[in-house]
Scaffold this motif. Structure first.
Motif, PDB file in Angstrom:
ATOM      1  N   ALA A 140       0.840  -1.206   0.000  1.00  0.00           N
ATOM      2  CA  ALA A 140       0.000   0.000   0.000  1.00  0.00           C
ATOM      3  C   ALA A 140       0.871   1.252   0.000  1.00  0.00           C
ATOM      4  N   GLY A 141       0.505   2.200  -0.865  1.00  0.00           N
ATOM      5  CA  GLY A 141       1.203   3.465  -0.973  1.00  0.00           C
ATOM      6  C   GLY A 141       2.329   3.477  -1.980  1.00  0.00           C
ATOM      7  N   ALA A 142       2.732   2.310  -2.466  1.00  0.00           N
ATOM      8  CA  ALA A 142       3.839   2.216  -3.421  1.00  0.00           C
ATOM      9  C   ALA A 142       3.319   2.232  -4.854  1.00  0.00           C
ATOM     10  N   VAL A 143       4.221   2.524  -5.780  1.00  0.00           N
ATOM     11  CA  VAL A 143       3.901   2.502  -7.209  1.00  0.00           C
ATOM     12  C   VAL A 143       4.565   1.273  -7.828  1.00  0.00           C
ATOM     13  N   VAL A 144       3.782   0.475  -8.541  1.00  0.00           N
ATOM     14  CA  VAL A 144       4.308  -0.735  -9.180  1.00  0.00           C
ATOM     15  C   VAL A 144       5.260  -0.348 -10.307  1.00  0.00           C
ATOM     16  N   SER A 145       6.479  -0.898 -10.252  1.00  0.00           N
ATOM     17  CA  SER A 145       7.471  -0.580 -11.284  1.00  0.00           C
ATOM     18  C   SER A 145       7.716  -1.733 -12.250  1.00  0.00           C
ATOM     19  N   GLU A 146       7.442  -2.954 -11.801  1.00  0.00           N
ATOM     20  CA  GLU A 146       7.692  -4.113 -12.670  1.00  0.00           C
ATOM     21  C   GLU A 146       6.977  -5.333 -12.109  1.00  0.00           C
ATOM     22  N   VAL A 147       6.507  -6.194 -13.014  1.00  0.00           N
ATOM     23  CA  VAL A 147       5.971  -7.500 -12.642  1.00  0.00           C
ATOM     24  C   VAL A 147       6.737  -8.533 -13.447  1.00  0.00           C
ATOM     25  N   GLU A 148       7.342  -9.505 -12.763  1.00  0.00           N
ATOM     26  CA  GLU A 148       8.147 -10.492 -13.482  1.00  0.00           C
ATOM     27  C   GLU A 148       7.937 -11.892 -12.925  1.00  0.00           C
ATOM     28  N   ALA A 149       8.212 -12.861 -13.788  1.00  0.00           N
ATOM     29  CA  ALA A 149       8.200 -14.263 -13.387  1.00  0.00           C
ATOM     30  C   ALA A 149       9.632 -14.759 -13.357  1.00  0.00           C
ATOM     31  N   ARG A 150       9.961 -15.496 -12.299  1.00  0.00           N
ATOM     32  CA  ARG A 150      11.244 -16.187 -12.205  1.00  0.00           C
ATOM     33  C   ARG A 150      10.958 -17.640 -11.895  1.00  0.00           C
TER      34      ARG A 150
END
Length: 225
Positions: A28-38
């Motif tokens: 909460a309160g953060a901005v999403v910068s990346e979504v990745e799969a590993r």
């Protein structure tokens, strides 16, 4: 359990969240910068350096619902949509250190690391291919289809398999994972117990392998020792 290609498809579906501010829930309160799969792990990174780490286990899943419509234990609410995760979720101030082998879908494939990890313990190749510490991303479908395509006995010990053969198996698994990302993963033996092998018409067999009791589908004739 979702395999590497499934997690990669999930990560791509979640790209609309990049740039969105998390209004409620983990991060909460953060901005999403990346979504990745590993491998079989899903990571949601934020601009302030935090990271949500999700492992879906055997029956988990991820859904992106319209804003305000997400329901569940783990929900990230944003103006771009609600991310709903069913699985094990953790949040840390930095990305997790995952004990994974070379990722077959991302980055340059580290041949030396793969062979070194493959040779660390002698065991049946059907068990080795599922060890995420050796190769990241392979699950039961890709394992079974790879071994069938290469006519490889699932029960042969890795000590009896050449480096060249191990690399061929990794290359085939990588191709299958990439096909899976685009929705074209072949199904020649997986969950086809008793049905005829597409090559020789011998009934497909299946057997449980390894300490985690994962089922291997194979042709007793094409993949004989």
């Amino acid at each position: 359990m979702p395999e590497g290609h499934s997690l990669e498809r999930v990560a791509r579906r979640l790209r609309p969240l990049v740039g969105a501010r998390v209004d409620a829930g983990p991060l909460a309160g953060a901005v999403v910068s990346e979504v990745e799969a590993r491998g079989k792990h899903l990571l949601v990174h934020t601009a302030d350096g935090r990271c949500l780490h999700a492992h879906l286990g055997l029956h988990g899943g991820v859904r992106l619902r319209p804003p305000g419509q997400g329901r569940g234990r783990h929900v990230l609410r944003t103006a771009a949509g609600d991310l709903v995760i069913a699985g094990r979720v953790g949040v840390a101030n930095r990305p997790p250190q995952l004990s994974l082998g070379p990722d077959l879908l991302h980055g340059r494939f580290d041949v030396a690391a793969y062979l070194r990890r493959a040779r660390a313990v002698d065991r049946p190749i059907g068990e080795l291919l599922l060890d995420q510490r050796v190769l990241a991303g392979i699950g039961n479908i890709v394992k079974s289809e790879t071994l069938w395509e290469r006519r490889q006995d699932p029960f042969q010990a890795t000590s009896a398999i050449s480096d060249r053969r191990l690399l061929e198996l990794a290359a085939t698994a990588r191709r299958h994972l990439r096909q899976g990302v685009s929705g074209r993963l072949p199904r020649n033996v997986y969950r086809r117990t008793g049905r005829p092998c597409p090559r020789c018409r011998t009934p497909i067999g299946s057997i449980v392998q390894g300490e985690h009791a994962r089922r291997t589908y194979h042709c007793p004739r094409c993949q004989a020792a």
